[in-house]
Design a protein around this motif. Sequence first.
Motif, mmCIF file in Angstrom:
data_model
loop_
_atom_site.group_PDB
_atom_site.id
_atom_site.type_symbol
_atom_site.label_atom_id
_atom_site.label_comp_id
_atom_site.label_asym_id
_atom_site.label_seq_id
_atom_site.Cartn_x
_atom_site.Cartn_y
_atom_site.Cartn_z
ATOM 1 N N HIS A 18 0.842 -1.190 0.000
ATOM 2 C CA HIS A 18 0.000 0.000 0.000
ATOM 3 C C HIS A 18 0.880 1.243 0.000
ATOM 4 C CE1 HIS A 18 0.804 -1.099 4.177
ATOM 5 N NE2 HIS A 18 0.662 0.180 4.496
ATOM 6 N N GLY A 19 0.265 2.379 -0.318
ATOM 7 C CA GLY A 19 1.045 3.607 -0.350
ATOM 8 C C GLY A 19 0.160 4.826 -0.407
ATOM 9 N N TYR A 20 0.815 5.962 -0.247
ATOM 10 C CA TYR A 20 0.126 7.245 -0.170
ATOM 11 C C TYR A 20 0.824 8.173 -1.153
ATOM 12 C CZ TYR A 20 -0.134 4.677 4.169
ATOM 13 O OH TYR A 20 -0.247 3.666 5.081
ATOM 14 N N ARG A 21 0.035 8.869 -1.977
ATOM 15 C CA ARG A 21 0.603 9.697 -3.039
ATOM 16 C C ARG A 21 -0.190 10.986 -3.163
ATOM 17 N NH1 ARG A 21 -0.193 5.921 -6.708
ATOM 18 N NH2 ARG A 21 -1.605 7.153 -7.995
ATOM 19 N N ASN A 22 0.511 12.043 -3.574
ATOM 20 C CA ASN A 22 -0.138 13.311 -3.869
ATOM 21 C C ASN A 22 0.026 13.581 -5.351
ATOM 22 O OD1 ASN A 22 -1.030 15.905 -4.187
ATOM 23 N ND2 ASN A 22 0.185 16.774 -2.524
ATOM 24 N N ASP A 23 -1.040 13.333 -6.118
ATOM 25 C CA ASP A 23 -1.029 13.578 -7.564
ATOM 26 C C ASP A 23 -1.553 14.974 -7.895
ATOM 27 O OD1 ASP A 23 -0.073 10.998 -8.023
ATOM 28 O OD2 ASP A 23 -2.087 10.155 -8.261
ATOM 29 N N GLY A 24 -1.950 15.732 -6.873
ATOM 30 C CA GLY A 24 -2.541 17.050 -7.089
ATOM 31 C C GLY A 24 -1.516 18.164 -7.063
ATOM 32 N N GLY A 25 -2.020 19.391 -7.026
ATOM 33 C CA GLY A 25 -1.163 20.572 -7.076
ATOM 34 C C GLY A 25 -0.986 21.273 -5.741
ATOM 35 N N GLU A 26 -1.645 20.783 -4.695
ATOM 36 C CA GLU A 26 -1.493 21.392 -3.368
ATOM 37 C C GLU A 26 -1.093 20.312 -2.362
ATOM 38 O OE1 GLU A 26 -5.326 22.123 -1.056
ATOM 39 O OE2 GLU A 26 -6.123 21.982 -3.094
ATOM 40 N N PRO A 27 -0.472 20.705 -1.249
ATOM 41 C CA PRO A 27 -0.051 19.704 -0.262
ATOM 42 C C PRO A 27 -1.237 18.889 0.269
ATOM 43 C CG PRO A 27 0.991 21.803 0.202
ATOM 44 C CD PRO A 27 -0.046 22.060 -0.860
ATOM 45 N N VAL A 28 -0.962 17.616 0.554
ATOM 46 C CA VAL A 28 -1.934 16.746 1.217
ATOM 47 C C VAL A 28 -1.535 16.663 2.685
ATOM 48 C CG1 VAL A 28 -2.721 14.351 1.476
ATOM 49 C CG2 VAL A 28 -2.536 15.349 -0.807
ATOM 50 N N GLU A 29 -2.494 16.872 3.562
ATOM 51 C CA GLU A 29 -2.266 16.690 4.991
ATOM 52 C C GLU A 29 -3.270 15.671 5.488
ATOM 53 O OE1 GLU A 29 -1.983 20.347 7.138
ATOM 54 O OE2 GLU A 29 -0.524 21.165 5.721
ATOM 55 N N MET A 30 -2.798 14.733 6.307
ATOM 56 C CA MET A 30 -3.687 13.685 6.791
ATOM 57 C C MET A 30 -3.231 13.198 8.160
ATOM 58 S SD MET A 30 -2.589 10.469 4.381
ATOM 59 C CE MET A 30 -1.024 9.651 4.563
ATOM 60 N N THR A 31 -4.169 12.588 8.856
ATOM 61 C CA THR A 31 -3.906 11.924 10.116
ATOM 62 C C THR A 31 -4.174 10.451 9.885
ATOM 63 O OG1 THR A 31 -4.631 13.866 11.333
ATOM 64 C CG2 THR A 31 -4.559 11.799 12.551
ATOM 65 N N MET A 32 -3.324 9.596 10.456
ATOM 66 C CA MET A 32 -3.466 8.159 10.235
ATOM 67 C C MET A 32 -3.312 7.424 11.563
ATOM 68 S SD MET A 32 -1.274 5.631 7.705
ATOM 69 C CE MET A 32 0.269 6.375 8.130
ATOM 70 N N ALA A 33 -4.163 6.425 11.770
ATOM 71 C CA ALA A 33 -4.026 5.518 12.905
ATOM 72 C C ALA A 33 -3.734 4.130 12.353
ATOM 73 C CB ALA A 33 -5.291 5.505 13.746
ATOM 74 N N VAL A 34 -2.802 3.420 13.000
ATOM 75 C CA VAL A 34 -2.430 2.072 12.579
ATOM 76 C C VAL A 34 -2.580 1.145 13.778
ATOM 77 C CG1 VAL A 34 -0.622 0.606 11.600
ATOM 78 C CG2 VAL A 34 -0.752 3.024 10.937
ATOM 79 N N SER A 35 -3.371 0.082 13.604
ATOM 80 C CA SER A 35 -3.566 -0.916 14.653
ATOM 81 C C SER A 35 -3.013 -2.249 14.161
ATOM 82 C CB SER A 35 -5.058 -1.062 14.974
ATOM 83 O OG SER A 35 -5.257 -2.104 15.897
#
Length: 194
Positions: A168-185
């Motif tokens: 799995h992975g996380y990518r920003n294909d857009g033109g502005e920054p991506v900000e996110m919060t993530m929880a992993v269990s």
Amino acid sequence: MTDLDQLSQSLARSLKRLRTERGFTLDALAARAGVSRGMLIQIEQARTNPSLGTVVKVADALGVSLTGLLESDREPAVRLVPADRMARLWSTAAGSHSTLVAGAEAPGPLELWTWRLMPGEGSASDPHPTGTTELVHVTAGVLTLTVDGTDHEVPAGASAAFESNVPHGYRNDGGEPVEMTMAVSVPPAPRAPH
């Protein structure tokens, strides 16, 4: 002593303690984590600064959160994490980064992260142990979340939940920054057979 030196020392103490508590030999843990015995020895002797991917594999194999692996002392009933003690574990020159905000063992590892992905950047992850679940909440931009080869767009204000025992992975294909919060269990790891 630099922050990186302190992190290496803490990782060395914790790895040795957790490996011993769980009854793993160096060879058994190396096989379980998919890293070399030599790498484990270097980590336990604080002679290397392993990659984030290596640290995640070792934590998963031990059945602990990254917080549990990076902190050498037992946690009190309430553990406050000041902003200057949060661990930035991945960053790029363009400004993308992930920060481990807090973690707990409940009953398996539970981690809370903040991420910032600059346009055109991303991060891929190897599969985690079966039963691992991730929750992602995007607060800015549009995240392209890839799970087992399939892309999913997650816009600001939306969330996603998925089992992360696949690539799995996380990518920003857009033109502005991506900000996110993530929880992993992560489910607790079984103890080594005796």
